[in-house]
Design a protein around this motif. Sequence first.
Motif, PDB file in Angstrom:
ATOM      1  N   VAL A 119       4.366  -9.745  -5.817  1.00 51.11           N
ATOM      2  CA  VAL A 119       5.220  -8.721  -6.418  1.00 51.11           C
ATOM      3  C   VAL A 119       5.693  -7.827  -5.288  1.00 51.11           C
ATOM      4  O   VAL A 119       4.895  -7.411  -4.442  1.00 51.11           O
ATOM      5  CB  VAL A 119       4.467  -7.878  -7.470  1.00 51.11           C
ATOM      6  N   GLN A 120       6.973  -7.542  -5.264  1.00 51.32           N
ATOM      7  CA  GLN A 120       7.523  -6.688  -4.221  1.00 51.32           C
ATOM      8  C   GLN A 120       8.473  -5.673  -4.829  1.00 51.32           C
ATOM      9  O   GLN A 120       8.940  -5.836  -5.954  1.00 51.32           O
ATOM     10  CB  GLN A 120       8.236  -7.536  -3.165  1.00 51.32           C
ATOM     11  N   LEU A 121       8.726  -4.623  -4.059  1.00 51.74           N
ATOM     12  CA  LEU A 121       9.674  -3.600  -4.489  1.00 51.74           C
ATOM     13  C   LEU A 121      10.197  -2.881  -3.265  1.00 51.74           C
ATOM     14  O   LEU A 121       9.616  -2.972  -2.186  1.00 51.74           O
ATOM     15  CB  LEU A 121       9.038  -2.615  -5.479  1.00 51.74           C
ATOM     16  N   THR A 122      11.290  -2.185  -3.441  1.00 49.76           N
ATOM     17  CA  THR A 122      11.791  -1.299  -2.399  1.00 49.76           C
ATOM     18  C   THR A 122      11.844   0.105  -2.970  1.00 49.76           C
ATOM     19  O   THR A 122      11.905   0.296  -4.183  1.00 49.76           O
ATOM     20  CB  THR A 122      13.204  -1.704  -1.910  1.00 49.76           C
ATOM     21  N   SER A 123      11.805   1.067  -2.077  1.00 52.83           N
ATOM     22  CA  SER A 123      11.895   2.463  -2.470  1.00 52.83           C
ATOM     23  C   SER A 123      12.645   3.205  -1.370  1.00 52.83           C
ATOM     24  O   SER A 123      12.337   3.026  -0.184  1.00 52.83           O
ATOM     25  CB  SER A 123      10.487   3.042  -2.652  1.00 52.83           C
ATOM     26  N   ASP A 124      13.605   3.990  -1.760  1.00 54.72           N
ATOM     27  CA  ASP A 124      14.395   4.742  -0.785  1.00 54.72           C
ATOM     28  C   ASP A 124      13.466   5.536   0.124  1.00 54.72           C
ATOM     29  O   ASP A 124      12.468   6.101  -0.323  1.00 54.72           O
ATOM     30  CB  ASP A 124      15.366   5.670  -1.520  1.00 54.72           C
ATOM     31  N   LYS A 125      13.804   5.593   1.406  1.00 57.03           N
ATOM     32  CA  LYS A 125      12.946   6.284   2.387  1.00 57.03           C
ATOM     33  C   LYS A 125      12.709   7.749   2.032  1.00 57.03           C
ATOM     34  O   LYS A 125      11.698   8.324   2.422  1.00 57.03           O
ATOM     35  CB  LYS A 125      13.548   6.165   3.785  1.00 57.03           C
ATOM     36  N   SER A 126      13.617   8.361   1.290  1.00 53.39           N
ATOM     37  CA  SER A 126      13.462   9.775   0.946  1.00 53.39           C
ATOM     38  C   SER A 126      12.472  10.003  -0.202  1.00 53.39           C
ATOM     39  O   SER A 126      12.059  11.127  -0.438  1.00 53.39           O
ATOM     40  CB  SER A 126      14.822  10.369   0.561  1.00 53.39           C
ATOM     41  N   ARG A 127      12.056   8.963  -0.877  1.00 56.99           N
ATOM     42  CA  ARG A 127      11.175   9.097  -2.043  1.00 56.99           C
ATOM     43  C   ARG A 127       9.698   9.033  -1.619  1.00 56.99           C
ATOM     44  O   ARG A 127       8.962   8.130  -2.007  1.00 56.99           O
ATOM     45  CB  ARG A 127      11.480   8.016  -3.067  1.00 56.99           C
ATOM     46  N   THR A 128       9.262  10.009  -0.881  1.00 54.59           N
ATOM     47  CA  THR A 128       7.903   9.980  -0.342  1.00 54.59           C
ATOM     48  C   THR A 128       6.836  10.049  -1.440  1.00 54.59           C
ATOM     49  O   THR A 128       5.770   9.441  -1.306  1.00 54.59           O
ATOM     50  CB  THR A 128       7.697  11.106   0.683  1.00 54.59           C
ATOM     51  N   ASP A 129       7.092  10.782  -2.515  1.00 51.13           N
ATOM     52  CA  ASP A 129       6.134  10.813  -3.630  1.00 51.13           C
ATOM     53  C   ASP A 129       5.980   9.422  -4.232  1.00 51.13           C
ATOM     54  O   ASP A 129       4.869   8.997  -4.566  1.00 51.13           O
ATOM     55  CB  ASP A 129       6.564  11.805  -4.711  1.00 51.13           C
ATOM     56  N   ALA A 130       7.097   8.701  -4.387  1.00 42.84           N
ATOM     57  CA  ALA A 130       7.050   7.344  -4.928  1.00 42.84           C
ATOM     58  C   ALA A 130       6.264   6.427  -3.992  1.00 42.84           C
ATOM     59  O   ALA A 130       5.493   5.575  -4.449  1.00 42.84           O
ATOM     60  CB  ALA A 130       8.457   6.806  -5.148  1.00 42.84           C
ATOM     61  N   HIS A 131       6.416   6.610  -2.695  1.00 41.57           N
ATOM     62  CA  HIS A 131       5.696   5.772  -1.741  1.00 41.57           C
ATOM     63  C   HIS A 131       4.191   5.956  -1.906  1.00 41.57           C
ATOM     64  O   HIS A 131       3.437   4.972  -1.914  1.00 41.57           O
ATOM     65  CB  HIS A 131       6.105   6.098  -0.309  1.00 41.57           C
ATOM     66  N   ARG A 132       3.743   7.190  -2.039  1.00 39.78           N
ATOM     67  CA  ARG A 132       2.313   7.449  -2.255  1.00 39.78           C
ATOM     68  C   ARG A 132       1.843   6.825  -3.565  1.00 39.78           C
ATOM     69  O   ARG A 132       0.751   6.254  -3.644  1.00 39.78           O
ATOM     70  CB  ARG A 132       2.032   8.955  -2.233  1.00 39.78           C
ATOM     71  N   PHE A 133       2.671   6.921  -4.600  1.00 41.57           N
ATOM     72  CA  PHE A 133       2.356   6.335  -5.909  1.00 41.57           C
ATOM     73  C   PHE A 133       2.143   4.826  -5.774  1.00 41.57           C
ATOM     74  O   PHE A 133       1.130   4.282  -6.228  1.00 41.57           O
ATOM     75  CB  PHE A 133       3.490   6.658  -6.893  1.00 41.57           C
ATOM     76  N   TYR A 134       3.069   4.133  -5.130  1.00 37.83           N
ATOM     77  CA  TYR A 134       2.962   2.682  -4.990  1.00 37.83           C
ATOM     78  C   TYR A 134       1.760   2.291  -4.131  1.00 37.83           C
ATOM     79  O   TYR A 134       1.069   1.310  -4.431  1.00 37.83           O
ATOM     80  CB  TYR A 134       4.253   2.087  -4.427  1.00 37.83           C
ATOM     81  N   GLU A 135       1.485   3.046  -3.096  1.00 37.44           N
ATOM     82  CA  GLU A 135       0.318   2.760  -2.265  1.00 37.44           C
ATOM     83  C   GLU A 135      -0.977   2.934  -3.058  1.00 37.44           C
ATOM     84  O   GLU A 135      -1.913   2.143  -2.918  1.00 37.44           O
ATOM     85  CB  GLU A 135       0.328   3.632  -1.015  1.00 37.44           C
ATOM     86  N   ARG A 136      -1.041   3.955  -3.922  1.00 39.94           N
ATOM     87  CA  ARG A 136      -2.227   4.144  -4.772  1.00 39.94           C
ATOM     88  C   ARG A 136      -2.438   2.948  -5.693  1.00 39.94           C
ATOM     89  O   ARG A 136      -3.567   2.641  -6.074  1.00 39.94           O
ATOM     90  CB  ARG A 136      -2.098   5.411  -5.612  1.00 39.94           C
ATOM     91  N   LEU A 137      -1.344   2.271  -6.059  1.00 42.86           N
ATOM     92  CA  LEU A 137      -1.449   1.114  -6.954  1.00 42.86           C
ATOM     93  C   LEU A 137      -1.736  -0.185  -6.211  1.00 42.86           C
ATOM     94  O   LEU A 137      -1.846  -1.240  -6.827  1.00 42.86           O
ATOM     95  CB  LEU A 137      -0.156   0.962  -7.768  1.00 42.86           C
ATOM     96  N   GLY A 138      -1.847  -0.133  -4.880  1.00 42.39           N
ATOM     97  CA  GLY A 138      -2.208  -1.307  -4.112  1.00 42.39           C
ATOM     98  C   GLY A 138      -1.084  -1.959  -3.334  1.00 42.39           C
ATOM     99  O   GLY A 138      -1.295  -2.972  -2.662  1.00 42.39           O
ATOM    100  N   PHE A 139       0.115  -1.413  -3.397  1.00 43.98           N
ATOM    101  CA  PHE A 139       1.223  -1.951  -2.613  1.00 43.98           C
ATOM    102  C   PHE A 139       1.078  -1.478  -1.171  1.00 43.98           C
ATOM    103  O   PHE A 139       0.573  -0.389  -0.915  1.00 43.98           O
ATOM    104  CB  PHE A 139       2.577  -1.472  -3.168  1.00 43.98           C
ATOM    105  N   THR A 140       1.528  -2.311  -0.233  1.00 44.79           N
ATOM    106  CA  THR A 140       1.518  -1.920   1.170  1.00 44.79           C
ATOM    107  C   THR A 140       2.954  -1.923   1.701  1.00 44.79           C
ATOM    108  O   THR A 140       3.756  -2.774   1.321  1.00 44.79           O
ATOM    109  CB  THR A 140       0.668  -2.879   2.023  1.00 44.79           C
ATOM    110  N   ALA A 141       3.221  -0.974   2.571  1.00 44.01           N
ATOM    111  CA  ALA A 141       4.539  -0.887   3.214  1.00 44.01           C
ATOM    112  C   ALA A 141       4.542  -1.848   4.395  1.00 44.01           C
ATOM    113  O   ALA A 141       4.478  -1.453   5.552  1.00 44.01           O
ATOM    114  CB  ALA A 141       4.823   0.546   3.644  1.00 44.01           C
TER     115      ALA A 141
END
Length: 150
Positions: A119-141
């Motif tokens: 499973v993959q996704l992208t998130s705009d670089k400006s969405r830092t809160d979203a990045h933390r959210f996805y990392e908490r769910l197990g996604f890696t950048a």
Amino acid sequence: MEDLEIREANADDLPAIVAMLADDPLGAQRESPDDLAPYRVALERLDADPNQHLVVAVRAGRVIGTLQLTTIPGLSHRGATRALIEAVRIDSDERGSGLGSLLIEWAIDTARRLGCRMVQLTSDKSRTDAHRFYERLGFTASHEGFKMKL
């Protein structure tokens, strides 16, 4: 979450979906909630494609979240099918309630059920809160993404 339903979106859901897409600084620049015609055409294309799953989260008859899950067959990773999560949005009144986690869990479970190996996704670089959210769910950048507007 009690009384929450995650189901395929339909034309009646478009006003709520588009409103959520437009309800942030990035979306406000690119979405047009006052003209649903292009979104109706897009929904027809999505409905006709079995690899597309546009869903809404509904509670008490109100659309409070949405995401699009796309399955992509491929040759890489030994012919693996992967899933792409796009356009995750939560109604502003529901943010922080755990609904985003439930929607992502739905997407991951559905991807597994459909035979996806990633499973993959992208998130705009400006969405830092979203990045933390996805990392908490197990996604890696793990990758750098590139886009080109046409």
